[in-house]
Write a protein that holds these residues in place. Structure first.
Motif, PDB file in Angstrom:
ATOM      1  N   ALA A   1      -7.020  16.615 -20.217  1.00 36.61           N
ATOM      2  CA  ALA A   1      -6.261  16.669 -21.030  1.00 36.61           C
ATOM      3  C   ALA A   1      -6.240  18.574 -21.299  1.00 36.61           C
ATOM      4  N   LEU A   2      -7.594  19.128 -21.290  1.00 35.61           N
ATOM      5  CA  LEU A   2      -6.907  20.052 -21.316  1.00 35.61           C
ATOM      6  C   LEU A   2      -6.375  20.895 -19.859  1.00 35.61           C
ATOM      7  N   ALA A   3      -6.321  20.569 -19.196  1.00 33.97           N
ATOM      8  CA  ALA A   3      -5.387  21.887 -18.306  1.00 33.97           C
ATOM      9  C   ALA A   3      -3.496  21.459 -18.552  1.00 33.97           C
ATOM     10  N   VAL A   4      -3.492  20.276 -19.285  1.00 35.97           N
ATOM     11  CA  VAL A   4      -2.069  20.521 -19.683  1.00 35.97           C
ATOM     12  C   VAL A   4      -2.349  20.423 -20.580  1.00 35.97           C
TER      13      VAL A   4
ATOM     14  N   THR B   1      -9.064  22.443 -13.373  1.00 32.09           N
ATOM     15  CA  THR B   1      -8.803  22.945 -15.015  1.00 32.09           C
ATOM     16  C   THR B   1      -9.074  24.384 -14.580  1.00 32.09           C
ATOM     17  N   LEU B   2     -10.011  24.660 -13.864  1.00 33.82           N
ATOM     18  CA  LEU B   2     -10.592  25.741 -14.241  1.00 33.82           C
ATOM     19  C   LEU B   2      -9.405  27.041 -13.125  1.00 33.82           C
ATOM     20  N   GLY B   3      -8.923  26.653 -12.644  1.00 31.41           N
ATOM     21  CA  GLY B   3      -8.082  27.406 -11.341  1.00 31.41           C
ATOM     22  C   GLY B   3      -6.454  27.698 -12.819  1.00 31.41           C
ATOM     23  N   VAL B   4      -6.048  26.436 -13.371  1.00 35.05           N
ATOM     24  CA  VAL B   4      -5.202  26.339 -14.078  1.00 35.05           C
ATOM     25  C   VAL B   4      -5.694  27.472 -15.835  1.00 35.05           C
ATOM     26  N   ALA B   5      -7.229  27.483 -15.765  1.00 31.42           N
ATOM     27  CA  ALA B   5      -6.860  28.456 -16.650  1.00 31.42           C
ATOM     28  C   ALA B   5      -7.614  29.510 -16.503  1.00 31.42           C
TER      29      ALA B   5
END
Length: 450
Positions: free
Chosen positions: A158-161, A198-202
């Protein structure tokens, strides 16, 4: 020699496809519960970086997902769904996420899964932006508490999207420390994998400086160099793959990676000896990316040695810009090419037929790019009988709509496409149409009309 490098990997189960049609009433609970269940290890599933048919994607956690299934669920032809139904459902799920006092662990997992599911399929920035002051802390609390794996993984997705949807300059600073702690401290391998992605996306979409992106790349490289030991996941191939993939994704956003290349190449070349085909392929793609980025276009008034100048096709120099080699990527290119040849032609019976096929296909492309870095993935040296020219690159395409397609003719484009698909899954093409944060990552070309 680590366990990952002792013997060739035997592949395991074949991943089944999701049902293409589901009732709307179950889409936000049962279907999303399945979507976010703990996935099989990458070592026992099809490698997600390989692209098969356009109607099936294999995700980083090994889940198979139909490209059209999200839209089928939300607005399928076989069900009568009002236009605003998904907005009402999204609003309901946000309320359930932020109102933690009235929710259970399983209820939050269901709500987080449904929320992410809707955001993949519909561009909903206007619908969630005003709730971010409540939504983001609640998602982070689910990650930090790590009550169970299902809720934590659902929160990470959810955080990534959400990060891709909001495209804010403030998210990375808010989430980075927690994500790194989760990667390092979680006892769940699947949670570590999701947190790495998710870290990569952030780091890419969440408002970082180039220096901060390089810091994240260093963190990811330590995972690769230590075979996962640095984050308490020793010889966990799926964790190493995730770190390799996100390193490559972030490297596409760094203009000059010369300084980082030497240490990174040491790690990537070493991982070519892994017993996990997924690790080998992810490392190989990063090697190809490093070689590709060592060449940049020659300036109009630049005077350089001809031995350092190349074109996209040396036999037809009018077809592309002259490219100049800026630095040496690897000090032993002949030895590297020999290793890549072996992987492109591996025939050991201890390696499964599926893994052999993937190694052959991918390392033929990787070797081609290492030998001639101006050629991207799926570059063909076959001659077109009508024009007498090489077919060249651009054979890998993603059709967005009738008029727009994305040509994946460079390794940096492939890295970004894979990263976006990991986050958005089957909603990628819709997001590309609607979300500028997605479309600016990959240049498009107008589809040729017959």
């Amino acid at each position: 020699m680590h366990d990952l490098r002792r013997q060739a990997l035997e592949s395991g189960k074949t991943v089944s496809r999701k049902a293409r049609s589901r009732q709307v009433s179950t889409a936000s609970s049962k279907a999303n519960s399945t979507l976010n269940s703990p996935a099989h290890s990458r070592a026992n599933s099809r490698n997600p970086s390989r692209h098969g048919s356009d109607d099936e994607e294999y995700l980083s956690d090994g889940t198979a997902w139909s490209t059209n299934s999200i839209d089928d669920i939300l607005n399928g032809d076989d069900v009568d769904v009002p236009v605003d139904a998904w907005k009402n459902e999204l609003s309901l799920r946000i309320e359930q996420i932020v109102d933690r006092k009235r929710s259970s662990t399983e209820g939050r997992a269901d709500s987080l899964s449904a929320y992410a599911h809707i955001l993949m399929a519909r561009y909903a920035k206007d619908d969630i932006e005003a709730r971010m002051s409540e939504l983001l802390p609640s998602i982070l609390r689910s990650i930090r508490a790590e009550t169970n794996e299902r809720e934590t993984v659902a929160a990470l997705k959810a955080l990534a999207v959400t990060t891709v949807t909001i495209d804010s300059d403030d998210i990375y600073d808010t989430v980075a420390d927690q994500l790194k702690r989760t990667i390092s401290d979680s006892s769940s391998i699947q949670t570590k994998i999701s947190a790495i992605h998710t870290l990569g996306v952030a780091a890419f979409f969440g408002g970082t400086s180039e220096e901060e992106q390089e810091d994240v790349m260093t963190f990811l490289l330590e995972i690769v160099e230590s075979d996962g030991f640095s984050v308490d996941a020793h010889d966990e191939g799926s964790v190493v793959i995730a770190a390799l993939e996100e390193w490559g994704f972030l490297a596409t956003d760094i203009e000059d990676i010369e300084e980082a290349t030497e240490a990174a190449m040491e790690a990537f070349v070493e991982q070519l000896q892994s017993s996990d085909a997924g690790v080998q392929i992810a490392a190989g793609e990063n090697i190809a990316l490093c070689f590709e980025k060592s060449y940049t276009p020659r300036e109009d008034d630049e005077d350089v040695s001809e031995e350092n100048v190349d074109s996209e096709d040396e036999d037809q120099p009018t077809r592309g810009d002259k490219m100049v080699k800026r630095y040496t990527v690897w000090r032993r290119p002949d030895q590297l090419l020999h290793t890549l040849d072996d992987l492109a032609n591996v025939s050991a019976r201890s390696i499964s037929k599926k893994d052999r096929k993937q190694l052959h296909s991918n390392f033929a492309d990787i070797r081609n790019s290492v030998e001639k870095p101006t050629r991207g993935p799926k570059y063909s040296t076959a001659l077109d009988q009508e024009t007498g020219r090489y077919y060249g690159g651009g054979r890998m395409k993603v059709k967005i709509n009738h008029n727009v397609e994305v040509r994946i003719d460079k390794w940096w484009k492939l890295q970004r496409l894979n990263a976006l698909r990991r986050v958005l899954q089957g909603g990628f093409t819709h997001q590309y149409d609607e979300n500028e944060a997605v479309s600016r990552c990959l240049p498009f070309s107008m589809a040729s009309k017959r």
